[in-house]
Design a protein around this motif. Structure first.
Motif, mmCIF file in Angstrom:
data_model
loop_
_atom_site.group_PDB
_atom_site.id
_atom_site.type_symbol
_atom_site.label_atom_id
_atom_site.label_comp_id
_atom_site.label_asym_id
_atom_site.label_seq_id
_atom_site.Cartn_x
_atom_site.Cartn_y
_atom_site.Cartn_z
ATOM 1 N N VAL A 1 4.303 43.071 27.755
ATOM 2 C CA VAL A 1 5.975 43.009 27.794
ATOM 3 C C VAL A 1 6.413 42.556 28.444
ATOM 4 C CG1 VAL A 1 7.970 44.170 26.180
ATOM 5 C CG2 VAL A 1 5.812 44.320 25.059
ATOM 6 N N VAL A 2 6.891 43.961 29.740
ATOM 7 C CA VAL A 2 7.806 43.840 30.929
ATOM 8 C C VAL A 2 7.664 42.371 31.402
ATOM 9 C CG1 VAL A 2 8.631 44.565 33.270
ATOM 10 C CG2 VAL A 2 7.851 46.088 31.314
ATOM 11 N N GLY A 3 6.292 42.113 31.673
ATOM 12 C CA GLY A 3 6.087 40.586 32.213
ATOM 13 C C GLY A 3 6.779 39.325 31.739
ATOM 14 N N ASN A 4 7.132 39.563 30.398
ATOM 15 C CA ASN A 4 7.395 38.656 29.301
ATOM 16 C C ASN A 4 9.119 38.350 29.220
ATOM 17 O OD1 ASN A 4 4.666 35.733 29.645
ATOM 18 N ND2 ASN A 4 4.259 38.546 29.068
ATOM 19 N N LEU A 5 9.504 39.677 29.272
ATOM 20 C CA LEU A 5 10.580 39.657 28.592
ATOM 21 C C LEU A 5 11.910 39.389 29.290
ATOM 22 C CD1 LEU A 5 11.811 40.829 25.924
ATOM 23 C CD2 LEU A 5 12.125 43.003 26.927
ATOM 24 N N ASP A 6 12.772 37.831 29.159
ATOM 25 C CA ASP A 6 13.670 37.623 29.428
ATOM 26 C C ASP A 6 14.964 38.385 30.087
ATOM 27 O OD1 ASP A 6 12.430 35.337 30.358
ATOM 28 O OD2 ASP A 6 13.006 34.756 28.098
ATOM 29 N N GLY A 7 15.265 38.600 30.751
ATOM 30 C CA GLY A 7 16.822 40.079 31.147
ATOM 31 C C GLY A 7 16.012 41.026 31.831
ATOM 32 N N VAL A 8 14.690 40.680 32.756
ATOM 33 C CA VAL A 8 14.339 42.089 33.156
ATOM 34 C C VAL A 8 14.184 41.529 34.716
ATOM 35 C CG1 VAL A 8 11.823 43.533 33.609
ATOM 36 C CG2 VAL A 8 12.476 42.732 31.690
ATOM 37 N N ARG B 1 1.195 35.424 45.368
ATOM 38 C CA ARG B 1 1.873 34.916 44.285
ATOM 39 C C ARG B 1 2.863 35.560 43.192
ATOM 40 N NH1 ARG B 1 -2.737 30.945 41.048
ATOM 41 N NH2 ARG B 1 -0.733 29.530 40.930
ATOM 42 N N ARG B 2 3.877 35.137 42.514
ATOM 43 C CA ARG B 2 4.902 35.634 42.304
ATOM 44 C C ARG B 2 4.870 34.377 40.625
ATOM 45 N NH1 ARG B 2 10.214 34.863 46.961
ATOM 46 N NH2 ARG B 2 8.875 36.499 48.555
ATOM 47 N N ILE B 3 3.940 35.656 39.953
ATOM 48 C CA ILE B 3 4.424 35.474 38.762
ATOM 49 C C ILE B 3 5.458 36.064 37.699
ATOM 50 C CG2 ILE B 3 2.715 35.552 36.611
ATOM 51 C CD1 ILE B 3 2.044 33.584 39.138
ATOM 52 N N LEU B 4 6.347 35.637 37.194
ATOM 53 C CA LEU B 4 7.439 34.943 36.343
ATOM 54 C C LEU B 4 6.731 35.882 35.059
ATOM 55 C CD1 LEU B 4 9.927 36.293 36.995
ATOM 56 C CD2 LEU B 4 10.582 33.942 36.638
ATOM 57 N N ALA B 5 6.672 34.562 34.730
ATOM 58 C CA ALA B 5 5.130 35.268 33.306
ATOM 59 C C ALA B 5 4.141 35.034 32.922
ATOM 60 C CB ALA B 5 6.688 33.906 32.431
ATOM 61 N N PHE B 6 3.490 35.391 31.973
ATOM 62 C CA PHE B 6 2.070 34.656 31.936
ATOM 63 C C PHE B 6 2.267 35.318 30.110
ATOM 64 C CE2 PHE B 6 -2.394 36.548 31.585
ATOM 65 C CZ PHE B 6 -3.096 35.749 31.635
ATOM 66 N N ASP B 7 1.075 34.514 29.861
ATOM 67 C CA ASP B 7 0.976 34.954 28.406
ATOM 68 C C ASP B 7 0.090 34.033 27.609
ATOM 69 O OD1 ASP B 7 0.668 34.726 24.983
ATOM 70 O OD2 ASP B 7 3.231 34.302 25.113
ATOM 71 N N PRO B 8 -1.388 34.505 27.707
ATOM 72 C CA PRO B 8 -2.636 34.795 27.790
ATOM 73 C C PRO B 8 -2.900 33.737 26.225
ATOM 74 C CG PRO B 8 -2.653 37.158 27.294
ATOM 75 C CD PRO B 8 -1.614 36.127 27.806
ATOM 76 N N ARG B 9 -1.939 33.648 25.087
ATOM 77 C CA ARG B 9 -2.172 33.831 23.826
ATOM 78 C C ARG B 9 -2.347 32.286 23.857
ATOM 79 N NH1 ARG B 9 2.598 35.920 20.431
ATOM 80 N NH2 ARG B 9 3.837 35.098 22.528
ATOM 81 N N GLY B 10 -3.411 31.268 23.642
ATOM 82 C CA GLY B 10 -3.675 29.721 23.107
ATOM 83 C C GLY B 10 -4.114 29.700 24.028
ATOM 84 N N ARG B 11 -3.002 28.262 24.765
ATOM 85 C CA ARG B 11 -4.327 27.879 26.023
ATOM 86 C C ARG B 11 -3.955 28.137 27.399
ATOM 87 N NH1 ARG B 11 -1.909 23.004 24.123
ATOM 88 N NH2 ARG B 11 -1.452 22.416 26.923
ATOM 89 N N GLY B 12 -2.751 29.221 27.098
ATOM 90 C CA GLY B 12 -1.995 30.148 27.479
ATOM 91 C C GLY B 12 -0.857 29.914 28.265
ATOM 92 N N GLN B 13 0.468 30.034 28.639
ATOM 93 C CA GLN B 13 1.625 29.903 29.383
ATOM 94 C C GLN B 13 1.939 30.482 30.665
ATOM 95 O OE1 GLN B 13 4.501 30.406 26.447
ATOM 96 N NE2 GLN B 13 3.265 28.988 24.940
ATOM 97 N N VAL B 14 2.147 30.492 31.750
ATOM 98 C CA VAL B 14 2.512 30.787 32.708
ATOM 99 C C VAL B 14 3.569 30.246 33.633
ATOM 100 C CG1 VAL B 14 1.490 29.299 34.359
ATOM 101 C CG2 VAL B 14 1.941 31.866 35.345
ATOM 102 N N ALA B 15 4.570 30.657 34.719
ATOM 103 C CA ALA B 15 5.451 30.556 35.340
ATOM 104 C C ALA B 15 4.957 31.396 36.551
ATOM 105 C CB ALA B 15 6.962 30.969 34.371
#
Length: 356
Positions: free
Chosen positions: A86-93, A122-136
């Motif tokens: 949650v902390v890794g993907n919550l915009d505004g953190v 590496r500075r990963i600003l977002a990481f969501d493994p659901r589906g094919r995976g999303q990352v920033a």
């Protein structure tokens, strides 16, 4: 008469796409990953602070940022350890917390597809493994940079192809790294693969459903950058990513929207985008996207060519770019112009190709 001819072309396109792709596109149809990040239920149930945590599904990025400003360093660290997804993907953190949280999530996943994302530095600003995976991923110091750029990719991009060695300038990681280098490392660049992209050239790529879902995520992401104190970004939107940017244009927090290799932005012209951002378009002579009819009919196709004079976008020189993924190749006039835009030098961007 012109409108009638355009309608006939649109109808032909619809027939071609449906007849030619429906048989196989159904097998590669994608379901957009939307909604709050994984672990949100446990986050909502957490009463460790004696008060409710901001709801990931409804709190704005500004409300999230305000909440985190009230926390002590120890409380921030505890929430990051307890709820990294949650902390890794919550915009505004705060940005630094997101880097730390996503490193924890990636390491805990023990998934060979994503392990390289946890490499030191590496500075990963977002990481969501659901589906094919999303990352920033961030290139540079996002918190301190005077200028920020965000790369929004097109089809066939996910956490697995985010930084592939093959065709590097066709990946968000390769585009972002090249753009940062072209600015003399003076601009922080975010490679944002934060939405579910189409796979192949099928119905998903010809329609706007995935782009609509991506547009909502992109708008929130840019609002999150502002809430975290980052500079207002310039967006660089490639291929289907330009459809995402077109649909998000009226909501994104951006100084510039640059589209390259665009099939259309689902807008009739710049005014139809309803944005105060400067709008730019690049298309090189060898880009196969020119063969895609710039029409929209019955939900298929993405509308007029943003690189056409009548659309009203500022033209980015791209005479030395090659193909659909050659716009960020070092030495090209398009990359020089992109670097100027990323640094806020609009006048220089418009003249960078002259005399070449």
């Amino acid at each position: 008469m012109r409108r009638y001819k355009r309608t006939l072309v649109a109808a032909a396109l619809a027939t071609t796409v449906v007849g030619g792709t429906a048989g196989w596109a159904s097998g590669s149809a994608q379901q957009a990953v939307t909604g709050p990040p994984p672990g949100s239920a446990a986050w909502r149930a957490d009463g460790s602070l004696g008060r409710a945590l901001p709801d990931p599904g409804s709190a704005s990025p500004y409300e999230v940022a305000s909440f985190f400003r009230t926390l002590t360093p120890g409380q921030r660290a505890d929430l990051t350890r307890r709820h990294p997804s949650v902390v890794g993907n919550l915009d505004g953190v705060p940005v630094a917390l997101r880097y730390e949280a996503n490193a924890l999530t990636i390491r805990a996943a023990h998934d060979p597809r994503f392990g390289r994302l946890a490499a030191p530095g590496r500075r990963i600003l977002a990481f969501d493994p659901r589906g094919r995976g999303q990352v920033a991923e961030v290139y540079g110091d996002l918190a301190a940079a005077r200028h920020v750029a965000v790369v929004v990719p097109g089809s066939d991009i996910d956490a697995g192809s985010f930084d592939r060695a093959k065709d590097p300038y066709g990946t968000p990681a390769g585009m972002a790294a090249s753009l940062r280098t072209a600015t003399g490392d003076r601009t922080a660049v975010v490679a944002w693969a934060g939405y579910t992209t189409p796979v192949g050239v099928g119905l998903d790529a010809a329609t706007g459903d995935l782009a609509e879902a991506g547009a909502r995520r992109l708008a929130r992401f840019t609002q999150g950058l502002a809430a975290a104190g980052a500079a207002e970004p310039a967006l660089f939107c490639h291929s289907y990513g330009s459809v995402v940017c077109g649909l998000a244009a009226h909501e994104v927090n951006a100084t510039d929207i640059v589209v390259l290799g665009s099939p259309g932005m689902r807008a009739d012209d710049v005014a139809d985008l309803r944005t105060e951002a400067r709008v730019w378009a690049a298309k090189d002579p060898s880009d196969w996207i020119s063969k895609v009819p710039n029409v929209e009919f019955a939900g298929l196709g993405h509308g007029p060519d943003p690189a056409a004079a009548e659309f009203g976008a500022r033209r980015v020189p791209a005479a030395t770019a090659e193909g659909h993924t050659g716009y960020f190749v070092p030495g090209t006039d398009s990359l020089r112009a992109f670097a100027a835009i990323a640094q806020g030098s609009a006048a220089q961007a418009r003249t960078t190709g002259e005399g070449r």
